[in-house]
Design a protein around this motif. Structure first.
Motif, PDB file in Angstrom:
ATOM      1  N   ASN A 205      -5.271   5.685  -1.114  1.00 41.81           N
ATOM      2  CA  ASN A 205      -5.088   6.028  -2.512  1.00 41.81           C
ATOM      3  C   ASN A 205      -6.316   5.621  -3.308  1.00 41.81           C
ATOM      4  OD1 ASN A 205      -4.510   3.178  -2.849  1.00 41.81           O
ATOM      5  ND2 ASN A 205      -2.518   3.676  -1.974  1.00 41.81           N
ATOM      6  N   GLU A 206      -6.168   5.370  -4.564  1.00 41.87           N
ATOM      7  CA  GLU A 206      -7.322   5.093  -5.414  1.00 41.87           C
ATOM      8  C   GLU A 206      -8.068   3.834  -4.961  1.00 41.87           C
ATOM      9  OE1 GLU A 206      -5.804   2.815  -9.265  1.00 41.87           O
ATOM     10  OE2 GLU A 206      -5.056   4.864  -9.071  1.00 41.87           O
ATOM     11  N   PRO A 207      -9.377   3.791  -5.203  1.00 41.36           N
ATOM     12  CA  PRO A 207     -10.208   2.683  -4.704  1.00 41.36           C
ATOM     13  C   PRO A 207      -9.749   1.297  -5.147  1.00 41.36           C
ATOM     14  CG  PRO A 207     -11.592   4.463  -5.496  1.00 41.36           C
ATOM     15  CD  PRO A 207     -10.181   4.826  -5.850  1.00 41.36           C
ATOM     16  N   ALA A 208      -9.305   1.147  -6.392  1.00 43.28           N
ATOM     17  CA  ALA A 208      -8.878  -0.178  -6.863  1.00 43.28           C
ATOM     18  C   ALA A 208      -7.687  -0.696  -6.061  1.00 43.28           C
ATOM     19  CB  ALA A 208      -8.540  -0.122  -8.345  1.00 43.28           C
ATOM     20  N   GLY A 209      -6.750   0.181  -5.718  1.00 43.70           N
ATOM     21  CA  GLY A 209      -5.610  -0.224  -4.908  1.00 43.70           C
ATOM     22  C   GLY A 209      -6.016  -0.635  -3.505  1.00 43.70           C
TER      23      GLY A 209
ATOM     24  N   ASN B  72       0.831  -1.207   0.000  1.00 39.71           N
ATOM     25  CA  ASN B  72       0.000   0.000   0.000  1.00 39.71           C
ATOM     26  C   ASN B  72       0.867   1.259   0.000  1.00 39.71           C
ATOM     27  OD1 ASN B  72      -2.613   1.286   0.098  1.00 39.71           O
ATOM     28  ND2 ASN B  72      -2.084   1.863   2.194  1.00 39.71           N
TER      29      ASN B  72
ATOM     30  N   ILE C  69      -9.009  -1.780  -2.614  1.00 36.83           N
ATOM     31  CA  ILE C  69      -9.749  -3.040  -2.715  1.00 36.83           C
ATOM     32  C   ILE C  69      -8.765  -4.204  -2.833  1.00 36.83           C
ATOM     33  CG2 ILE C  69     -11.276  -4.387  -4.223  1.00 36.83           C
ATOM     34  CD1 ILE C  69     -12.781  -1.721  -4.762  1.00 36.83           C
ATOM     35  N   LEU C  70      -7.721  -4.030  -3.628  1.00 34.12           N
ATOM     36  CA  LEU C  70      -6.709  -5.073  -3.785  1.00 34.12           C
ATOM     37  C   LEU C  70      -6.041  -5.392  -2.451  1.00 34.12           C
ATOM     38  CD1 LEU C  70      -4.933  -6.939  -5.563  1.00 34.12           C
ATOM     39  CD2 LEU C  70      -3.391  -4.991  -5.800  1.00 34.12           C
TER      40      LEU C  70
END
Length: 176
Positions: A149-153, A98, A155-156
């Motif tokens: 940071n960005e939502p996709a990161g 992250n 979620i990952l």
């Protein structure tokens, strides 16, 4: 002479700035030198390459955490201390993944900021420079570091944490 001042920059001071990009920018500004567009792009690309190498290393640690999680799950009766140690290792590897996502976002925001400052001072930048400013909200305000940071990161990272921890702490789903 200016290169020597960058080389003599102590490692203690490096960590007081948010990124390698800020260290270079700090030196250029304190020496009265403004970065040109080529230097901004070069610094951004160097930072992205460095972050990519760190991400590869931390991804290996996450894979290793997954292997340890599988071993804990297959063992079935792993002791509490072992579960805590593997959980701590797994979460710390995800923390650093992250962090790399956050450093990438900071590097791009910093380059966008520098491009906006260059545009304000010189009056114009190239079409690519303007695209960087437009796509990443470049402004003359200095960007700040954020672990969100960005939502996709996110979620990952959350999904990986759930996969790793569930393998350590949960039993089998079959009722044998």
């Amino acid at each position: 002479d200016k290169i020597k001042s960058i080389e003599n920059f102590s490692s203690h001071k490096i960590f007081t700035y948010k990124s390698y990009y800020d260290v270079i920018n700090f030196h250029l500004l304190t020496e009265g030198i403004n970065m040109n567009e080529f230097q901004i792009w070069s610094t951004l690309n160097s930072g992205l390459a460095m972050n990519g190498l760190f991400l590869i290393g931390f991804s290996f640690l996450a894979w290793f955490s997954g292997r340890a999680s599988v071993i804990m799950h297959e063992k079935g009766n792993a002791n509490l201390f072992g579960k805590i140690v593997v959980s701590a290792f797994s979460l710390s590897s995800l923390w650093y993944i992250n962090m790399q996502f956050s450093y990438v976002a900071l590097g791009i925001s910093s380059a966008s900021h520098s491009m906006a400052v260059l545009k304000e001072e010189s009056g114009s930048v190239s079409a690519r420079g303007q695209s960087l400013i437009d796509n990443f909200n470049g402004s003359t305000e200095v960007p700040t570091f954020s672990l969100v940071n960005e939502p996709a990161g996110l979620i990952l990272v959350i999904a990986l944490a759930m996969c790793l921890l569930s393998g350590i702490w949960m039993g089998d789903s079959n009722n044998e």
